[in-house]
Scaffold this active site. Structure first.
Site, PDB file in Angstrom:
ATOM      1  N   ASP A  49      55.143 -11.655  -3.500  1.00  0.00           N
ATOM      2  CA  ASP A  49      55.656 -10.675  -4.452  1.00  0.00           C
ATOM      3  C   ASP A  49      54.807 -10.717  -5.712  1.00  0.00           C
ATOM      4  OD1 ASP A  49      58.107  -8.849  -4.853  1.00  0.00           O
ATOM      5  OD2 ASP A  49      58.049  -9.995  -6.717  1.00  0.00           O
ATOM      6  N   ILE A  50      54.420  -9.540  -6.214  1.00  0.00           N
ATOM      7  CA  ILE A  50      53.634  -9.482  -7.452  1.00  0.00           C
ATOM      8  C   ILE A  50      54.550  -9.826  -8.621  1.00  0.00           C
ATOM      9  CG2 ILE A  50      52.242  -8.029  -8.983  1.00  0.00           C
ATOM     10  CD1 ILE A  50      51.549  -6.309  -6.516  1.00  0.00           C
ATOM     11  N   GLU A  92      56.505  -4.035  -4.424  1.00  0.00           N
ATOM     12  CA  GLU A  92      55.408  -4.968  -4.690  1.00  0.00           C
ATOM     13  C   GLU A  92      55.481  -6.190  -3.789  1.00  0.00           C
ATOM     14  OE1 GLU A  92      58.686  -5.947  -7.690  1.00  0.00           O
ATOM     15  OE2 GLU A  92      57.853  -4.135  -6.817  1.00  0.00           O
TER      16      GLU A  92
END
Length: 175
Positions: A49-50, A92
């Site tokens: 996950d960003i 994301e």
């Protein structure tokens, strides 16, 4: 000639159905359809996950958020072994599936990807933006379903985020 045109059109439709249009990497549907029907020892899931992605969208706009997504996705794709299954799950979040891993080797592959993403440097409105990712790693063991292992990877991802982000957490799944 007509058959050739039809075959190419069908190939294009299949490619479009399996590809995330923004990032160019496989989409969620293709990711899950590409997984083996039966998991075995050494199968590993990595959820990525960003970190603080919403801040980029809020500060610079969604078009710059798209630039971050594209660059992170390409970096993950370049950094991951060609033998893995990769997909953008949505937003994301990305996922990888590896076969034949130990906890240490799966963690090392995920760490290599995390470092490659953190080496990115983007400039928006004169400001340097260095994206980072957090990841959760989980390995299959006897008695667990695919969903069990994915859930453990997701739990490990949240541990990484809660410990400060830009890091990994590993859950060695056990029955």
């Amino acid at each position: 000639m007509l058959v050739l045109v039809q075959e190419r059109a069908e190939e294009k439709l299949i490619r479009l159905a399996n590809t995330d249009m923004l990032t160019g990497i496989p989409n969620r549907q293709h990711f899950f359809n590409s997984l083996p029907k039966v998991l075995g020892t050494g199968d590993a899931f990595v959820l990525i996950d960003i970190d603080f992605f919403k801040r980029v969208n809020d500060m610079y706009g969604h078009d710059k958020g798209d630039v971050v997504l594209i660059n992170v996705a390409r970096t993950i794709a370049r950094s991951a072994p060609s033998s893995c299954v990769l997909g953008r799950l949505g937003g994301e979040e990305f996922s990888l599936f590896f076969r034949g891993q130990t906890a240490a080797s799966a963690f090392a592959l995920a760490e290599q990807i995390r470092e490659a993403v953190h080496a990115l440097s983007l400039v928006f409105e004169g400001n340097q933006v260095t994206p980072s990712v957090s990841a959760g790693v989980a390995l299959w063991q006897a008695g667990l379903t695919e969903q069990d292992v994915q859930k453990r990877a997701d739990q490990a991802l949240y541990i990484a985020k809660n410990k400060g982000r830009n890091r990994l957490s590993c859950s060695v799944a056990s029955g």
